[in-house]
Design a protein around this motif. Sequence first.
Motif, PDB file in Angstrom:
ATOM      1  N   ALA A  98       0.837  -1.216   0.000  1.00 22.84           N
ATOM      2  CA  ALA A  98       0.000   0.000   0.000  1.00 22.84           C
ATOM      3  C   ALA A  98       0.864   1.255   0.000  1.00 22.84           C
ATOM      4  O   ALA A  98       0.542   2.245  -0.662  1.00 22.84           O
ATOM      5  CB  ALA A  98      -0.925   0.000   1.209  1.00 22.84           C
ATOM      6  N   VAL A  99       1.984   1.212   0.735  1.00 25.23           N
ATOM      7  CA  VAL A  99       2.898   2.368   0.765  1.00 25.23           C
ATOM      8  C   VAL A  99       3.410   2.658  -0.651  1.00 25.23           C
ATOM      9  O   VAL A  99       3.440   3.808  -1.095  1.00 25.23           O
ATOM     10  CB  VAL A  99       4.081   2.120   1.741  1.00 25.23           C
ATOM     11  N   PHE A 100       3.767   1.583  -1.387  1.00 24.58           N
ATOM     12  CA  PHE A 100       4.244   1.766  -2.768  1.00 24.58           C
ATOM     13  C   PHE A 100       3.100   2.185  -3.701  1.00 24.58           C
ATOM     14  O   PHE A 100       3.281   3.029  -4.573  1.00 24.58           O
ATOM     15  CB  PHE A 100       4.907   0.481  -3.284  1.00 24.58           C
ATOM     16  N   LYS A 101       1.930   1.603  -3.466  1.00 24.04           N
ATOM     17  CA  LYS A 101       0.776   1.934  -4.312  1.00 24.04           C
ATOM     18  C   LYS A 101       0.449   3.429  -4.228  1.00 24.04           C
ATOM     19  O   LYS A 101       0.215   4.091  -5.227  1.00 24.04           O
ATOM     20  CB  LYS A 101      -0.434   1.101  -3.867  1.00 24.04           C
ATOM     21  N   ASP A 215       8.247   7.899   8.675  1.00 24.52           N
ATOM     22  CA  ASP A 215       8.136   9.178   7.958  1.00 24.52           C
ATOM     23  C   ASP A 215       7.200   9.054   6.765  1.00 24.52           C
ATOM     24  O   ASP A 215       6.377   9.937   6.497  1.00 24.52           O
ATOM     25  CB  ASP A 215       9.513   9.651   7.477  1.00 24.52           C
ATOM     26  N   LYS A 216       7.338   7.938   6.031  1.00 27.28           N
ATOM     27  CA  LYS A 216       6.479   7.713   4.853  1.00 27.28           C
ATOM     28  C   LYS A 216       5.009   7.589   5.266  1.00 27.28           C
ATOM     29  O   LYS A 216       4.117   8.115   4.612  1.00 27.28           O
ATOM     30  CB  LYS A 216       6.925   6.442   4.100  1.00 27.28           C
ATOM     31  N   ILE A 217       4.769   6.881   6.366  1.00 29.97           N
ATOM     32  CA  ILE A 217       3.399   6.686   6.851  1.00 29.97           C
ATOM     33  C   ILE A 217       2.774   8.032   7.213  1.00 29.97           C
ATOM     34  O   ILE A 217       1.654   8.349   6.812  1.00 29.97           O
ATOM     35  CB  ILE A 217       3.378   5.731   8.070  1.00 29.97           C
ATOM     36  N   ASP A 218       3.528   8.843   7.967  1.00 29.14           N
ATOM     37  CA  ASP A 218       3.031  10.167   8.360  1.00 29.14           C
ATOM     38  C   ASP A 218       2.797  11.063   7.147  1.00 29.14           C
ATOM     39  O   ASP A 218       1.795  11.755   7.049  1.00 29.14           O
ATOM     40  CB  ASP A 218       4.028  10.859   9.306  1.00 29.14           C
ATOM     41  N   TYR A 223      -2.012   5.116   7.668  1.00 28.46           N
ATOM     42  CA  TYR A 223      -2.012   4.473   8.979  1.00 28.46           C
ATOM     43  C   TYR A 223      -2.693   3.109   8.919  1.00 28.46           C
ATOM     44  O   TYR A 223      -3.772   2.969   8.328  1.00 28.46           O
ATOM     45  CB  TYR A 223      -2.710   5.373  10.000  1.00 28.46           C
ATOM     46  N   PRO A 224      -2.066   2.081   9.546  1.00 25.74           N
ATOM     47  CA  PRO A 224      -2.711   0.762   9.578  1.00 25.74           C
ATOM     48  C   PRO A 224      -3.935   0.801  10.497  1.00 25.74           C
ATOM     49  O   PRO A 224      -3.963   1.603  11.444  1.00 25.74           O
ATOM     50  CB  PRO A 224      -1.621  -0.147  10.154  1.00 25.74           C
ATOM     51  N   ILE A 225      -4.927  -0.039  10.235  1.00 31.33           N
ATOM     52  CA  ILE A 225      -6.145  -0.016  11.057  1.00 31.33           C
ATOM     53  C   ILE A 225      -5.854  -0.342  12.524  1.00 31.33           C
ATOM     54  O   ILE A 225      -6.615   0.020  13.406  1.00 31.33           O
ATOM     55  CB  ILE A 225      -7.242  -0.970  10.531  1.00 31.33           C
TER      56      ILE A 225
END
Length: 283
Positions: A98-101, A215-218, A223-225
């Motif tokens: 998902a991060v790459f998507k 950092d990428k998530i923020d 955010y994961p459920i």
Amino acid sequence: MDDTNINVIKYSGKKVKFSTSKLYASLKRTGAEDAIVNQIIDKVRDELYQGISTKEIYNRAFALLKKKERHFASKYKLKKAIYELGPTGFPFERFVAAVFKYAGYSVEVGKILNGKCVTHEIDVTATKNKETIIVECKFHGEQGFNCNVKVPLYINSRYLDVKAHWDTNNQTESKLIEGWVVTNTRFTEDALKFGNCCGLHLLSWDYPKGDGLKDKIDRLGLYPITVSTLLTNREKEFLLNRNVVLCREVIEDVFYLDHLGISNIRKDRILNEIKQLCNSKNH
């Protein structure tokens, strides 16, 4: 009590001095205001004692933050939430995909690719602008376990085997350009040294500095459920089993919450929490 002389026990069992600045930085990352952060720090410092664990400090700060602002508390528990994606590691692979998507790649999870010598099941295959990268995910369900040098050694040999076949039997239009190792923990010094030397891309919780997983998530609001402070563990498991890994996916398809058989009032509260969270991403 002078908190500079308080010894804190980390997950690894290592003793370090308590650091007010580290606690301040981790709380500020959530977006909480200085007044709230300083209140929490004052309360936590009042409760310190010799040999307190980092886990206890975290739990106390989390509980205090949750009382103030739930979505800040969700951001604060991000690291723990990634561990909660376990135990199989498969939701972590979906999460990395998902991060790459959301960074503009088309992705596949668990694709079988031919190597020159053997076939390989690749955790995440990501393609953008006719360039493909293959990603191996290393998930640890507990803190304190780091990725040692064996991991990039092994993954580099897989990457080279796949690349040797790809370059000589290229039926696809895309070029295989990179191998990646992604972990939810940290790399040892030797793992970093080898990975960087052989040209693998390494991504861990806080590496590369300023562009690590957190950092990428923020930045992307991915955010994961498992960060939700309102969903129960059973409900999180239900969603993960249906390949719902991101808070974003729940916002996009609210019917997932309908399947949980929860009241409309509670559903609204959960949606409100995760919407605030996804909208409070750092830029």
